[in-house]
Structure formats: C-alpha cells, structure tokens
Design an enzyme around this catalytic site. Structure first.
Site, mmCIF file in Angstrom:
data_model
loop_
_atom_site.group_PDB
_atom_site.id
_atom_site.type_symbol
_atom_site.label_atom_id
_atom_site.label_comp_id
_atom_site.label_asym_id
_atom_site.label_seq_id
_atom_site.Cartn_x
_atom_site.Cartn_y
_atom_site.Cartn_z
ATOM 1 N N LYS A 38 0.690 -0.971 0.251
ATOM 2 C CA LYS A 38 0.363 0.207 -0.048
ATOM 3 C C LYS A 38 0.870 1.279 -0.054
ATOM 4 O O LYS A 38 2.108 1.154 0.279
ATOM 5 C CB LYS A 38 -0.547 -0.419 1.684
ATOM 6 C CG LYS A 38 -0.191 0.103 2.183
ATOM 7 C CD LYS A 38 -1.262 0.019 3.839
ATOM 8 C CE LYS A 38 -0.489 -0.437 5.211
ATOM 9 N NZ LYS A 38 -1.206 0.429 6.426
ATOM 10 N N ARG A 136 -10.122 0.600 15.544
ATOM 11 C CA ARG A 136 -10.234 0.644 13.979
ATOM 12 C C ARG A 136 -11.222 0.655 13.124
ATOM 13 O O ARG A 136 -12.699 0.489 13.690
ATOM 14 C CB ARG A 136 -9.470 0.661 12.997
ATOM 15 C CG ARG A 136 -8.357 1.802 13.207
ATOM 16 C CD ARG A 136 -6.417 2.259 12.261
ATOM 17 N NE ARG A 136 -6.853 0.870 10.858
ATOM 18 C CZ ARG A 136 -5.638 0.900 11.611
ATOM 19 N NH1 ARG A 136 -3.988 1.806 11.347
ATOM 20 N NH2 ARG A 136 -4.922 -0.587 10.764
ATOM 21 N N TYR A 270 15.042 30.049 8.347
ATOM 22 C CA TYR A 270 13.845 30.315 8.988
ATOM 23 C C TYR A 270 13.770 30.749 10.472
ATOM 24 O O TYR A 270 13.841 30.124 10.838
ATOM 25 C CB TYR A 270 12.409 30.024 8.625
ATOM 26 C CG TYR A 270 12.223 30.267 7.382
ATOM 27 C CD1 TYR A 270 12.704 31.459 6.439
ATOM 28 C CD2 TYR A 270 11.952 28.838 6.085
ATOM 29 C CE1 TYR A 270 11.750 31.720 4.831
ATOM 30 C CE2 TYR A 270 11.950 29.036 4.910
ATOM 31 C CZ TYR A 270 11.325 30.543 3.743
ATOM 32 O OH TYR A 270 11.154 30.472 2.703
ATOM 33 N N MET A 318 10.844 24.309 3.153
ATOM 34 C CA MET A 318 9.501 23.461 1.834
ATOM 35 C C MET A 318 11.134 22.887 1.129
ATOM 36 O O MET A 318 10.410 21.508 0.898
ATOM 37 C CB MET A 318 8.679 24.600 1.223
ATOM 38 C CG MET A 318 7.754 23.466 0.333
ATOM 39 S SD MET A 318 7.012 24.603 -0.635
ATOM 40 C CE MET A 318 6.106 25.589 0.659
HETATM 41 C C1 LIG Z 1 -4.057 -4.109 7.969
HETATM 42 C C2 LIG Z 1 -2.475 -3.686 8.044
HETATM 43 N N1 LIG Z 1 -2.381 -5.051 7.961
HETATM 44 C C3 LIG Z 1 -0.930 -4.812 7.331
HETATM 45 C C4 LIG Z 1 0.520 -3.860 7.604
HETATM 46 C C5 LIG Z 1 1.680 -4.308 7.548
HETATM 47 O O1 LIG Z 1 2.032 -3.822 8.603
HETATM 48 P P1 LIG Z 1 4.005 -3.563 8.841
HETATM 49 O O2 LIG Z 1 4.401 -2.384 8.149
HETATM 50 O O3 LIG Z 1 4.068 -3.046 10.590
HETATM 51 O O4 LIG Z 1 3.972 -5.279 8.705
HETATM 52 C C6 LIG Z 1 -0.872 -2.808 7.814
HETATM 53 C C7 LIG Z 1 -0.052 -1.569 7.535
HETATM 54 O O5 LIG Z 1 -0.016 -0.948 8.576
HETATM 55 C C8 LIG Z 1 -1.543 -2.751 8.012
HETATM 56 O O6 LIG Z 1 -3.008 -1.881 7.602
#
Ligand SMILES: Cc1ncc(COP(=O)(O)O)c(C=O)c1O
Length: 399
Positions: A38, A136, A270, A318
C-alpha cells in the site's frame, strides 16, 4: 544518473526487497507471506517492489485502497491480492472481475459486494475482518455472529466465497503488551464463531511485521508484512533490521546545491533557530518538507556529508535545509546521504524517526513525488552487466 535524479534521489534496492522477502518467509515457515505494498510500497514504488516480492516467492500482496490493487492488476500482476479499505460505492465489481480479495467489516459492505457479484455474474472472494481490539476497522465482536451468518448465506447463494478471516494488532510493536494476548483470544473466538457459521476460510491472519518477528503463535495461515520487507524496524523495542537479517531498501541522497563560507554569529534558515558558532562552512541540501523531510527534524536530523554525520542547522524549509560543516571542505555537487543501509556510515531511517519524534514507516512513506526513485538491482548476474541502475521514476516502467 538521469537529469531528474541530479538534485536528489531515492535509490531502491530491489535485491534487498527480494532478500527481505526470503528472510521473512524463513522467519514464518508455517505461514504464507503477504507483502503489503500500500501507499506505493511505503514510498518505494509499488509495481517494482511487488514484482520483486513475487520473484522472491510472495504468494500474496496486500493494499489498503482498491485503486492500489487495481493498479497492480493493470501492471500485469496475477497472484493473490487483498485490499481492505473500502467506502460505500466500491469499486466492488472491478475488484471482483480482477480476482482481487476484498475485505468486509460490516453488513453494508457485505450487501454491496453481494450486489456487485450478482451484477457481474461472478462470485466475489471475500475476507471478513474482525476488530479484536484495535478499535479501527473491522466488525465489532457483538456484530460478528450476524456478519458471518449473512456471509455464509451469500456463499450458499453462490455470490461469494469467504476466503479469509482476519484482524490487525494494536500494539504488536510493544512485545509483551497485554492487548496482544487479549486480541489473540478474541481472534480465536471469532474464528470459532465463523466455523460454527459454516465458513471454511483458506487463510486466517492477524500478524503484521512486529508480530511476524516476535510472536510465532500469531502466525496462523498467513503473515502480512510491510515495513519488514522494506528493511525498516517497526519499533526500537522489536529490534534493528539487522537483528532479523533484514536490509534497508531505500537510500535517500541529494547533491549539495551550495557550499559557502559564513562568519560567526550568522543566523541560519527561517526563524534563525541556529546561529553559526564561529566562522564556518554552510552546505545547502536541496530537500525539504515538500519532499517529505520532516520539519520536526529541524535542528536534529542527521546527514552524512564529507565523511561525517552533520545535523540539520536550523529549520527544514519547504525545499531545502542547511548543514554546518564546521571547518570541513565540500563543494557544490557533493553528495549528502540522509539515510540508507549504513554501508557508507550514513544514518538510518530509524535515526531520522528518532530525530523527528516519529516512526520509520512515516520517514520512508512520506518521501515525495519530486524525488525520483532510482531502481538498483545488485543481484543481476555478471554477464548481463552486473549491478544495474535504472532511472524509472516512481512506479513507471511497469509490466
Ligand atoms: C491491515 C494491515 N495489515 C498489515 C500491515 C503491515 O504492517 P507492517 O508494516 O507493520 O508489517 C498494515 C500496515 O499498517 C495494515 O494496515
């Protein structure tokens, strides 16, 4: 080096991705590995890292957003793929057509995925998520019996297959935290409820990188690893990447934009939060908070310049920040290394996390679009040219 990489670059070592995937598979030998890609593979480039992960034997990939999963499919990925962060409206149908496993945490999502499956005439692959205590996403335990029963009914109608039951830890990066055992108990209870409903998922999973590294009893059928694949530690309490045979994948470096002499008592950047203690040399690093360098690292961030660690002098702006080289010599164009695997004595992403009061995840993930990713593969066989660099920026050059 291409022209866009002259100012600054994030070298991404695909051989390190592959070797980390192998190391993580060895650390969880009884479970399948899901590589989490992701957010553009935590800033490393999703398509290239996904391909390297597959080459190293990762049977699963995971994304948060459906769009991220569909981008992998468009790039030619055909393996098992889960995405988990859905909002009403989908795109369920496209995910079903592309054979993407979709996560369902509540009745609204189950209804939408069943409708989409009916419309496309194809069963969806659904993984049900239980909130075992993170607070969550995920179905509340009180609603789990209803969700699993409804999923089973949709399965019996041929609309979907429940391929997984899963959850996520709150405090796995703090080994021994009491919530870990409590979440495992709740997860086992949720699995029993799912089984009683008649569900037979292919995979049951709860472990992220810290749980993979420290908690074998949490491995179940599958472990999900993001940060470990990129060779960054989840937390100081878990240990260093080297403790687990993991190698940092990203090296962030820039070319000095200017080096100049300045008198003592000269304010820097700055707000003048830094003043030169005496006559000195100031070097300008052309990276700033627009590139993901945390402003919170003003006055604290470590950088390797001219063979020594320096500290960000004054505020991160920046697009740029300054380091004080004391009496040392450097020239415009010389390299400043912010973080990397440490081969040349440079700081690590964890050092930056400490300096900015954050976590290594945020340091690598926030490196911005203006910084080209330069893919390096130290494993390419010698007869094809040995170490290879290719200047494909971000996730370009796919499939
Ligand atoms: C649902 C879920 N699974 C797995 C992971 C992977 O976590 P990590 O990067 O600690 O392995 C994440 C990352 O935040 C996540 O949101």
């Amino acid at each position: 080096m291409n022209e866009t990489a002259k100012r600054a670059r994030a070298a991404i070592d695909l051989a390190a991705v592959r070797s980390n995937v192998r190391a993580l598979r060895n650390l969880a030998p009884g479970a399948q590995l899901m590589v989490v890609v992701k957010s553009d593979a935590y800033g490393h480039g999703a398509i290239r890292c996904a391909r390297a992960a597959r080459e190293a034997g990762a049977p699963w990939l995971g994304t948060a957003l459906p769009e991220e999963a569909l981008e992998l499919r468009a790039a030619g990925d055909t393996g098992r793929l889960l995405c988990w962060l859905w909002t009403p409206g989908g795109p369920w149908a496209r995910a079903i057509e592309q054979d993407v496993d979709v996560s369902v945490s509540g009745m609204w999502a189950l209804r939408e995925v069943a409708d989409a499956a009916r419309a496309c005439g194809r069963a969806a692959r659904v993984q049900l998520k239980i909130d075992t205590g993170l607070g969550r996403n995920g179905c509340q335990p009180a609603d789990w019996t209803e969700l699993t029963a409804a999923a089973r009914a949709a399965e019996a109608e041929g609309l979907l297959t429940v391929t997984g039951v899963w959850s996520h830890f709150a405090c796995a990066d703090e080994p021994g935290h009491p919530s870990i055992a409590a979440q495992l108990t709740e997860f086992r209870r949720a699995l029993a409820v799912a089984e009683a409903a008649g569900l037979r998922p292919e995979v049951r999973h709860i472990a992220n990188t810290p749980a993979l590294l420290t908690l074998p009893e949490a491995h179940f059928d599958l472990v999900r690893s993001g940060i470990g694949v990129y060779g960054v530690s989840p937390s100081p309490e878990v240990g260093t990447p080297a403790d687990f045979g993991l190698r940092p994948v990203m090296t962030l470096a820039a070319s000095l934009a200017s080096v100049k002499r300045a008198p003592g008592g000269h304010g820097v950047s700055y707000g003048h939060h830094y003043t030169t203690p005496g006559e000195t040399t100031l070097a300008l690093v052309p990276l700033g908070y627009a590139d993901g360098i945390p402003r919170h690292a003003s006055g604290t961030g470590p950088v390797l310049v001219a063979g020594k660690w320096r500290t960000v002098a004054g505020r991160v702006a920046m697009d740029q920040f300054v380091v004080d080289l004391g009496g040392d010599h450097a020239e415009a164009g010389d390299e400043a290394v912010l973080f990397g695997p440490g081969d040349r004595g440079e700081p690590s992403a964890e050092d930056w996390a400490r300096a900015a009061g954050t976590i290594g995840y945020e340091i690598v993930t926030r490196i911005g679009k203006r910084v080209p990713r330069v893919y390096v593969d130290s494993e390419v066989p010698a007869q094809t040219g040995g170490r290879r660099e290719d200047d494909t920026a971000r996730t370009g050059g796919v499939a």
